[in-house]
Motif scaffolding. Structure first.
Motif, mmCIF file in Angstrom:
data_model
loop_
_atom_site.group_PDB
_atom_site.id
_atom_site.type_symbol
_atom_site.label_atom_id
_atom_site.label_comp_id
_atom_site.label_asym_id
_atom_site.label_seq_id
_atom_site.Cartn_x
_atom_site.Cartn_y
_atom_site.Cartn_z
ATOM 1 N N GLY A 819 0.792 -1.226 0.000
ATOM 2 C CA GLY A 819 0.000 0.000 0.000
ATOM 3 C C GLY A 819 0.824 1.276 0.000
ATOM 4 O O GLY A 819 0.285 2.341 0.264
ATOM 5 N N ASN A 919 -7.554 5.230 0.350
ATOM 6 C CA ASN A 919 -7.221 3.815 0.450
ATOM 7 C C ASN A 919 -6.768 3.480 1.857
ATOM 8 O O ASN A 919 -5.994 4.216 2.464
ATOM 9 C CB ASN A 919 -6.094 3.463 -0.516
ATOM 10 N N SER A 920 -7.237 2.348 2.352
ATOM 11 C CA SER A 920 -6.746 1.877 3.636
ATOM 12 C C SER A 920 -5.336 1.350 3.431
ATOM 13 O O SER A 920 -5.125 0.485 2.590
ATOM 14 C CB SER A 920 -7.622 0.748 4.158
ATOM 15 N N VAL A 921 -4.412 1.903 4.160
ATOM 16 C CA VAL A 921 -3.034 1.435 4.033
ATOM 17 C C VAL A 921 -2.517 1.067 5.412
ATOM 18 O O VAL A 921 -3.084 1.444 6.433
ATOM 19 C CB VAL A 921 -2.116 2.508 3.401
ATOM 20 N N LEU A 922 -1.442 0.316 5.397
ATOM 21 C CA LEU A 922 -0.816 -0.075 6.654
ATOM 22 C C LEU A 922 -0.190 1.151 7.302
ATOM 23 O O LEU A 922 0.593 1.860 6.670
ATOM 24 C CB LEU A 922 0.251 -1.121 6.335
ATOM 25 N N PRO B 90 -14.723 3.054 1.666
ATOM 26 C CA PRO B 90 -13.808 1.944 1.972
ATOM 27 C C PRO B 90 -13.570 1.740 3.467
ATOM 28 O O PRO B 90 -13.318 0.629 3.910
ATOM 29 C CB PRO B 90 -12.501 2.365 1.281
ATOM 30 N N ASP B 97 -13.552 -4.106 2.712
ATOM 31 C CA ASP B 97 -12.852 -3.480 1.604
ATOM 32 C C ASP B 97 -11.636 -4.324 1.223
ATOM 33 O O ASP B 97 -11.343 -4.548 0.049
ATOM 34 C CB ASP B 97 -12.436 -2.063 2.009
ATOM 35 N N TYR B 98 -10.946 -4.823 2.247
ATOM 36 C CA TYR B 98 -9.798 -5.698 1.968
ATOM 37 C C TYR B 98 -10.265 -6.964 1.255
ATOM 38 O O TYR B 98 -9.609 -7.456 0.342
ATOM 39 C CB TYR B 98 -9.081 -6.086 3.262
ATOM 40 N N LYS B 101 -10.872 -6.308 -2.438
ATOM 41 C CA LYS B 101 -9.713 -6.059 -3.291
ATOM 42 C C LYS B 101 -8.591 -7.074 -3.083
ATOM 43 O O LYS B 101 -7.573 -6.986 -3.733
ATOM 44 C CB LYS B 101 -9.149 -4.668 -2.976
ATOM 45 N N TYR B 103 -6.695 -6.998 -0.777
ATOM 46 C CA TYR B 103 -5.728 -5.925 -0.696
ATOM 47 C C TYR B 103 -5.244 -5.836 0.740
ATOM 48 O O TYR B 103 -6.053 -5.693 1.659
ATOM 49 C CB TYR B 103 -6.433 -4.630 -1.110
ATOM 50 N N THR B 104 -3.954 -5.942 0.915
ATOM 51 C CA THR B 104 -3.369 -6.016 2.254
ATOM 52 C C THR B 104 -4.124 -6.983 3.159
ATOM 53 O O THR B 104 -4.194 -6.777 4.339
ATOM 54 C CB THR B 104 -3.253 -4.641 2.935
ATOM 55 N N VAL B 108 0.063 -8.658 8.054
ATOM 56 C CA VAL B 108 0.733 -7.378 8.222
ATOM 57 C C VAL B 108 -0.271 -6.280 8.520
ATOM 58 O O VAL B 108 -0.026 -5.372 9.277
ATOM 59 C CB VAL B 108 1.522 -7.043 6.928
ATOM 60 N N SER B 109 -1.466 -6.394 7.921
ATOM 61 C CA SER B 109 -2.402 -5.291 8.071
ATOM 62 C C SER B 109 -2.977 -5.271 9.474
ATOM 63 O O SER B 109 -3.447 -6.269 9.980
ATOM 64 C CB SER B 109 -3.516 -5.424 7.039
ATOM 65 N N ALA B 110 -2.885 -4.110 10.050
ATOM 66 C CA ALA B 110 -3.424 -3.974 11.399
ATOM 67 C C ALA B 110 -4.940 -3.989 11.314
ATOM 68 O O ALA B 110 -5.521 -3.471 10.375
ATOM 69 C CB ALA B 110 -2.936 -2.672 11.998
ATOM 70 N N ASP B 587 -6.995 -0.756 -7.278
ATOM 71 C CA ASP B 587 -5.826 -1.463 -6.731
ATOM 72 C C ASP B 587 -6.181 -2.875 -6.266
ATOM 73 O O ASP B 587 -5.487 -3.451 -5.442
ATOM 74 C CB ASP B 587 -5.172 -0.654 -5.600
#
Lengths: 1003, 618
Positions: A819, A919-922, B90, B97-98, B101, B103-104, B108-110, B587
């Motif tokens: 991300g 966007n949701s990112v870490l 999102p 949402d994850y 996608k 996505y993450t 790792v993703s909190a 993405d």
């Protein structure tokens, strides 16, 4: 009465001692002869003769061999606090007090370090006039004006006489007794409070601007039902937009709305201003006291009315106290009582103030307070579906909860022969709480909610019976002996029930009672009970005031443990040496010098009463789905989540009463035993230079072992697999330093000196987890294998660290961070493997303060006094929940912080605010923590005492006016976003600035 | 007694004597107490409570929530591209949402806690079974006459919970009533196939113990277990490479068993509540829509369902033990509902129902080749669709769930009924929803909750298992007759649909005619080889069982998840096409070898001291 007699007469019951202390202080004052006003300003000049409550008995401070702080209440008397503990923040070495700005707030008190952190129980034991309190959240039920003395017993040997629950230190309170002649005292204060939020939310136009950037950064089209942009490029991109139309729905007259029904016009609401007020606090205490040769009494009526900074929030407390004692048969028998009756009223807005303030920051300004259809504005497409703050505020203002308390004891002292006192006391701490909250529901924006009334009632009662026999004797001239044996029994019971209902025909408060509910009526309740029984003995011996020894042994039995381990045995030993009393000690600038050493053990039994048994509960009635924790350990009780029910519609009836089973609540451990903490203390006290310079230094090492804590089993073992165990060892080590200096400056041509008193304290503590059971350690920060909390503080923080901002596309591409984007937060590749994985998490600090300190600068000149109190913290991290407002993806429908207007962008490369994205990112955990170092001007007071000559004519014996300001100034590192690092944002009510005008008069 | 103890006792005696001598009381409490308000193990673990312990195990089927629903719309529909997450952007339940996608979705993703919650909850259910079995195993039939039946039910329930865990997490620790509650059982102690075999054994044990029919409709019977056994064997027949989840072989003997089991259900299947064998036969309902009608709980097509109830006084909020799983899924705005606009069928899913002149699914339906079937495109009266579209999805301009009043809360009003139409569109998945005026619907807080059952396995699904097995085995008609039977039923299921509210308005884009529906029969030539038959069956499952929560697991079973979902840069895949309509997917990316299964909770891996092994790719 002379002091020596006072000491001998002071027995067992703290209440009696308070009277003795009052007398003693009066005697001291009489002998040194300052005017009452001067005494009020300066406090007792010679602290050595102060009387200290050291358990069920008392000593002079010079004879004390433990680490005991005697609080100087003169320093705190002007503060407009609801709870005396709030006034003591920063005042006592080694004591960390956390509170917030809510008028009804409790306090959390940590004595000597962080205790066990989340592993176990950390609150000290509070003893009021000899009666231990049930609830260990502070002393908000006491009227601070009634308190005569507060002592904090920090080391194990001092606390051990209260052993069973003294492992975290003891705070001993004695309330006032009648002294002198008949006197009426009036104390009145009026305060104003102001509060600013840490972040400023965006206004409507600004949010449209940030939304555009956040959408483009996420690669999303920015147009939605709130905003339509005319972009400079097609599709919309980084080149920006030339115009934005706000509000996706247009009315007949061209006005823009946010809802298709055209009832919510586009607005620019400042929600924070809409729900906050300048708050006013009024306090009055009227006290009547008198003392004769054989009777003393003190009675007081106190009224405390505190608004909060949230509109309508209010807490009112009324207290009534009567303390009296009477001696018969030439003082051979003394009978007395201490009694507090208290009622506290708090409305729902006060209880929910932090929630309303958070909502005021979260709710978008585009939403109107009221819609055009006569209702409240509310959620629309593109906004969060939370209730808006004004609506919350209005719906909670008339829901008043009541808390009533009776606290007191009756006691008798029998002195059949010289030196022997038999003391008995029966005390109770009884409280009732009634809670109500009616939520009117209805349509608000596009959300429709059901109404709901919640009511609950709870009582808690403890009865404490204390019997002691004390014998004091001096033999062979210099050998002073004080021997005490005692017995104490505490029985505690509590019961509660609560009910809820909905479908009320009218929302008015005079109608919404449970019987009027037409739908969904449920009831629940529970109870609990425990007993604690102790036998103890205490021996104090000194030789000529030079060599001092104290020995305590106790045997505590608790119903919470299995029969094999029910009793715990806790000894302690302390010794002191007053070097300055030695004949060979010749330094005449040293008035007093004492070395102290102590070593002792205390127990803790603070676990749920069911810890020993495997227990089940039918979970037919469960709480609503909003109670939604991830892990069952955070919600261990019965009747917990709706998703943990035991009922099932096996007959397919779709409604009606269902068959139900049982759920396991917890797994019993029949081998539970007392948690033990052992503490070694070494200290010295000094008094130098004509007693103008006093101080104390203590260094301690405390080890808590057999910690009572709850395992976190693997989830595959199902609900109720968690077990309370004795396991693990935690050390708290540190030192404390306190000192004071007095000097009178004689200024030429001035008749009176300028009096200066400087005093301060400084302390340091380190928490170290030495060992933990395997199924406990994995639940604490770390990765369960190579990195654990062992060897670190229990409050350690573990996670990804922040390494700045991605400033080039090349940096993003090579980062290996999921991300990653330009302008986003860079996570540190701690293991340098070129990618970001869970292996890059590390320990990045802890929330523990490294140093705590506070200092007074008190000056007086003639009838004027000017006092300042500063305190602060060095080191440690504080969670900055406001940082969430920098990340639109965390809550896309919310408002954001206006710091985003200055976020990093290719054209604004000096910003440290990450570029917004949808966007949701870490996110690196460390980004949400910042330094908790601060220095705060907690209080500034100017007082004026009307001269005696002026008062004599109007039959007033004492009159004093004061102006006080609290939390006026906070000095902190420049990088810190929080205005006040002392308060964890989001979770609690902020501490406002407070200005107080008050008077104190005796008639 | 040593000297030290003697002193302690003597001391206590002295104090007590002295205290007594001065009258004051000593307190009345006893140090020997049992916990208030709880039952002890001895009180619970009695034969009288055994039925209650079994109920407690059943109740876990309905112990769900919109963040961990046992109706698998997030993990089964959203991840399959059949639906968008919906809601308020999102960040609103960002886990979904994850999921959308892929996505993450990594440890790792909190804050990715939906998988963790599933893991915790289903093992909670398994442990209720284990506790009950431990006690049931210890009593005799004389003490507990229902012993055999209840034992069968418990094994069935455990099989269901493990099945859920298996399709979500793949490698899981096996915990049963014989597992000591200490130590760590590794999630890789058993291979994937061994785990499948254990789950199959649960259902076989259940079949051995269960009666053909049960008087209480909510209980599992023989045929429910048989259907689940067929499902388990079907899944386990597709043997996967553990390192990358590709299908390496197909176990034909298992598929043969599937055929045998389903045939038995066809011939002899009974539902619950039957007083004699003749009345309550398992069968397809005459009208497809009856499966999604709350008045039809426990119908002959429903082989096993989660029983839901409202107004049962089980929780504050009269939602009781209702459909919290669907609490987010009702439309918002002017729809007459209020919350929360989640579970939005994708354009790809809608277009999937377009049919050709023969009423057969259009072979290539992606947006680059065909016009989307939408209100704006005005093609409701010119382009024919399979009516199962309108049974599963309410789209702009069409009536909501068979409503007949044609009023403003009946006809879907496009963006005005949607939460965030610019992001997700305005479609509504309706199979799990009910009409606003249903007495089975209550408002709990802002959420609408109903008592409509959540069907876990229905006969049409089971029939398609058999069709798939036949196709893979190359036996019989390769499943053609089963597929055609379902299609014939669908074709006949338009009675509740043929109401075009714009019929009288010739100027309206969709006015002047009825909505066009068509479902044709496949000719024998379409089923002349396994590959073609499988392609049709895969498509038919999406049409027949769309939005019912299992599509993603079908894709993974067949080994086609990666090829179907694809990437945003691959036209013809879901992401490649749908991103053109829903740019928020820009993405999104399915990573084969990883995204077929959810990650094992990092918390649990930590708690296991590293014994648990993370799924590949995370």
């Amino acid at each position: 009465m002379k002091l020596s007699e006072a000491k001998i007469a002071a027995l067992c019951c703290a209440a009696t001692i308070a009277w003795v202390q009052g007398t003693a202080q009066a005697d001291t004052a009489a002998s040194t002869g300052p005017s009452p006003a001067a005494e009020a300003q300066a406090g007792p000049e010679n602290s050595l003769e102060e009387i200290v409550v050291t358990g069920y008995t008392t000593e002079k401070k010079k004879d004390v061999v433990g680490a005991i702080s005697l609080v100087d209440l003169k320093e705190t008397e002007d503060k407009p606090v609801g709870s005396i503990m709030q006034a003591l923040q920063g005042e006592i070495p080694g004591v960390q007090i956390n509170t917030d700005g809510n008028p009804g707030a409790g306090t959390s008190v940590l004595i000597r370090g962080q205790g066990l952190g989340p592993l176990g129980f950390n609150a000290p034991l509070y003893i009021v006039d000899g009666v231990p309190l049930n609830v260990n959240t502070g002393l908000e039920e006491l009227n601070p004006d009634d308190i005569a003395s507060i002592q904090v017993l920090r080391d194990a040997a001092s606390a051990s006489i209260y052993g069973a629950r003294a492992a975290n230190g003891v705070i001993v309170i004695t309330t006032k007794k009648g002294t002198g002649h008949m006197e009426l005292t009036v104390t009145a204060r009026e305060s104003y409070q102001d509060y600013q939020s840490d972040i400023t939310p965006l206004n409507t136009a600004q949010r449209a601007q940030v939304w555009y950037t956040a959408s483009i950064n996420a690669g999303l089209p920015p147009n939605n039902s709130l905003y339509s942009y005319t972009c400079k490029s097609n599709p919309c991109g980084a080149s920006g937009y030339s115009n934005v139309v706000i509000g996706g729905f247009v009315g007949p007259n061209g006005q823009r709305y946010i809802d298709p029904g055209l009832t919510q016009p586009v607005s620019d609401t400042n929600w924070f201003n809409a729900v906050t007020q300048q708050a006013k606090i009024k306090e009055t205490t009227v006290a009547l006291s008198n003392a004769t040769d054989d009777s003393h009494f003190y009675s007081s009526f106190g009224f405390h009315d505190a608004q909060g900074v949230v509109d309508f929030s209010e807490m009112k407390r009324t207290t009534f106290r009567i303390n009296s004692d009477h001696s018969l048969y030439d003082g051979k028998l003394t009978l007395g009582e201490n009694l507090l009756l208290q009622q506290e009223l708090q409305n729902q807005d006060n209880a929910n103030a932090a929630g309303i303030l958070n909502q005021a920051l979260e709710t978008q300004s585009i939403i109107p307070i009221y819609n055009t259809a006569g209702g409240y504005g509310g959620p629309a497409a593109g906004t969060t579906d939370h209730n808006q703050p004004v609506y919350l505020d209005q719906s909670g203002r008339y829901d008043v909860s009541k808390f009533n308390k009776v606290l007191g004891n009756i006691y008798g002292d029998l002195k059949p022969i010289d030196g022997l006192t038999i003391h008995s006391s029966v005390g109770t701490d009884y409280s009732q709480q009634y809670y109500r909250n009616y939520f009117p529901g209805g349509q608000q924006g596009n959300v429709l909610q059901a109404d709901n009334l919640n009511t609950s009632y709870v009582y808690t009662q403890s009865e404490t019976v204390t019997d002691t026999i004390d014998y004091k004797h001096t033999f062979w001239t210099h050998n002073n002996l004080d021997f005490l044996v005692g017995y104490e029994n505490i029985d505690y019971t509590t019961e509660n029930f609560n009910a809820s209902g909905s479908g009320f025909a009218s929302p008015v408060q005079t109608y919404t009672f449970q019987s009027e509910a037409t739908a969904d009526v449920t009831a629940a309740g529970s109870g609990d009970a425990w007993t604690l029984r102790s036998y103890f003995t205490n021996l104090n011996y000194d030789y000529d005031g030079k060599y001092l020894v104290a020995l305590t042994l106790r045997d505590d039995g608790s119903s919470r443990f299995g029969s094999n381990n029910r009793y715990g045995y806790f000894p302690s030993f302390a010794a002191g040496w007053r070097i300055s009393q030695e004949d060979w000690f010749k330094l005449n600038w040293v008035n007093d010098l004492k070395l102290r050493v102590s070593d002792g053990a205390n127990g803790s039994q603070e676990i749920p009463t069911y810890g020993g048994s495997t227990i089940y509960s039918p979970q037919y009635s469960t709480t609503s789905l909003f109670a939604n924790p991830v892990n069952t350990t955070t919600c261990p009780g019965p009747n917990c989540q709706q998703e943990m029910g035991t009922a099932y519609d096996i007959n397919g009836a779709n409604t009606g009463t269902l068959p139900s089973g049982f759920a396991k609540v917890s797994t019993g451990n029949p081998n539970l035993k007392w948690e033990t903490s052992r503490q070694i203390n070494f200290g010295f006290d000094w008094l130098l230079f004509d007693s103008s310079f006093d101080g104390a230094f203590d260094v301690y090492s405390k080890r808590t072992s057999n910690i009572l804590t709850t395992t976190v089993p693997l989830s595959v073992y199902g609900e109720g697999a968690e077990q309370i165990v004795n396991g693990g060892t935690v050390d708290n080590d540190g030192w404390e330093f306190a000192m004071g200096w007095r000097h009178n400056f004689q200024i030429p041509h001035l008749q009176s000196p300028i009096k200066l008193h400087l005093s301060g304290n400084f302390s340091h503590a380190v928490n170290t987890v030495k060992s933990l059971p395997a199924d406990v350690v994995s639940a604490y920060p770390g990765n369960g294998t190579t990195q654990t909390v062992l060897g670190r503080s229990i409050n350690s923080l573990f996670g990804y660290s922040s390494c700045g901002i991605f400033t080039s596309a090349a940096e993003v591409a090579s980062s290996g961070q999921p991300g990653a984007y330009l302008g986003g937060l860079k996570i540190c590749d701690t293991n340098h493997d070129g990618k970001i994985t869970s292996a890059d998490q590390s320990f990045f600090g802890s929330t523990d303060p490294k140093y705590l300190y506070g200092f007074h600068i008190d000056t007086s000149f003639q009838d004027w006094a000017f006092n300042m109190f500063w305190s602060g913290q060095i080191g440690g991290l504080v969670n900055n929940a406001w940082a969430n407002y920098l990340f639109p993806a965390n809550n896309t429908g919310a408002n954001f912080s206006n710091q985003l207007l200055n976020a990093w962008s290719p054209t604004n490369t000096h910003s440290n605010i990450p570029a917004p994205t949808l966007n949701s990112v870490l996110l690196p955990a460390s980004y949400f923590y910042e330094s908790a170092t601060y220095l705060k001007l907690r209080n500034l007071t100017i007082g004026y005492t009307v001269p005696d000559e002026a008062l004599a004519k109007i039959h007033v014996s004492k009159l004093r006016f004061f102006l006080e300001g609290s939390n006026l100034l906070i000095i902190k590192p420049h990088s810190t976003m929080l205005r006040d690092p002392e308060v964890v944002p989001g979770a609690s009510f902020p501490i406002p600035k407070t200005y107080t005008l008050g008077l104190n008069g005796s008639f | 007694m040593n000297a030290f103890t003697r002193i302690r006792v003597l001391g206590k005696g002295l104090v007590m004597a002295a205290a007594a001598s001065i009258v004051v009381a000593c307190g009345s409490g006893s140090l020997s107490k049992t916990p208030d308000g709880y039952l002890t193990a001895a009180q619970v673990e009695t034969p009288a409570n055994l039925d209650a312990l079994v109920i407690a195990a059943y109740s876990w089927l309905g112990n769900d929530h919109y963040t961990d629903p046992n109706f698998f719309w997030p993990t089964g529909n959203i991840r399959a591209g059949d639906a968008h997450k919906g809601g308020n952007g999102p960040g609103d339940v960002s886990d979904y949402d994850y999921f959308t996608k892929f996505y993450t979705v990594t440890p790792v993703s909190a804050g990715l806690d939906v998988p963790d919650r599933y893991w915790i909850r289903w093992y909670d259910g398994i442990n209720r079974v284990n506790s009950a079995l431990t006690i049931v195993n210890g009593v005799t039939t004389a003490t507990y006459p229902n012993k055999t039946t209840r034992t069968g039910e418990l094994h069935f329930l455990r099989g269901v919970f493990y099945f859920w865990l298996k399709i979500h997490f793949n490698q899981i620790p096996w915990i049963d009533e014989n597992t000591p509650l200490t130590g760590v059982v590794s999630n890789v102690a058993l291979t994937s196939q061994q785990l499948w075999a254990n789950i199959a054994t649960e259902f076989q044990t259940a079949m051995a113990d269960l009666p053909k029919t049960q008087p209480q409709v909510g209980r599992a019977n023989f045929y429910a277990a048989e259907a689940y056994l067929a499902k388990t064997l079907l899944y386990s027949a597709y043997v996967q490479d553990p390192s990358n989840h590709t299908v390496t072989s197909i176990d034909k003997s298992m598929l043969s068993q599937v055929v045998t089991l389903v045939t038995d259900i066809e011939n002899n299947g009974m539902t619950n509540g039957a007083t004699d064998g003749s009345t309550a036969r398992v069968a397809l309902l005459p009208d497809y829509s009856d499966n999604f009608d709350p008045a039809n709980d426990n119908n002959p097509e429903s082989l096993f369902a989660i029983q839901r109830s409202v107004n049962d006084n089980s929780a504050p909020g009269n939602g009781g033990r209702g459909t919290y799983a669907s609490a987010l899924n009702y439309p918002v705005g002017d729809s007459g509902f209020g919350c929360c606009g989640f579970h939005i069928p994708s354009t790809d899913f809608v277009n999937n129902f377009k049919v050709d002149d023969n009423g057969l699914p259009v072979e290539v339906w992606n947006g680059s080749l065909l016009t989307d079937y939408t209100y704006e495109n005005g093609n409701y009266t010119t382009v024919a669709v399979d009516p199962r579209l309108d049974h599963s999805t309410n789209i702009h301009g069409k009536p909501f769930k068979y409503c007949t009043d044609a009023g403003p809360t009946c006809i879907h009003d496009g963006a005005n009924w949607a939460r965030d139409p610019s992001l997700y569109g305005s479609n509504i998945g309706t199979k799990d929803l009910v009409l606003r005026d249903c007495s089975c619907l209550v408002l709990n807080g802002p959420f609408f909750i109903s008592s409509m059952n959540t069907v876990l396995i229905r006969f049409a699904d089971v029939e398609l298992f058999k069709a798939e097995a036949l196709a893979q085995l190359g036996q019989g008609d390769l499943g053609r007759s089963i597929v055609n039977t379902l299609r014939a039923r669908a074709a006949a299921s338009t009675a509740k649909l043929n109401t075009n509210p714009f019929a009288a308005d010739a100027a309206h884009p969709n006015g002047g005619a009825v909505f066009l529906y068509s479902v044709g029969q496949y000719p024998a030539s379409a089923f002349d080889n396994t590959a073609d038959a499988m392609k049709i069956i895969m498509r038919e499952r999406r049409l027949e069982l769309g939005l019912e929560g299992f599509r993603f697991f079908d894709l993974v079973r067949w080994g086609v998840a990666g090829a179907t979902l694809g990437t945003v840069t691959t036209p013809g895949t879901y992401f490649g096409d749908e991103v053109l309509r829903r740019p928020y997917l820009n993405d999104a990316k399915f990573t084969p070898g990883r995204d077929e299964y959810l990650p094992i909770s990092q918390t649990e891996i930590n708690l296991s001291g590293g014994v648990y092994v993370q799924n590949p790719g995370y």
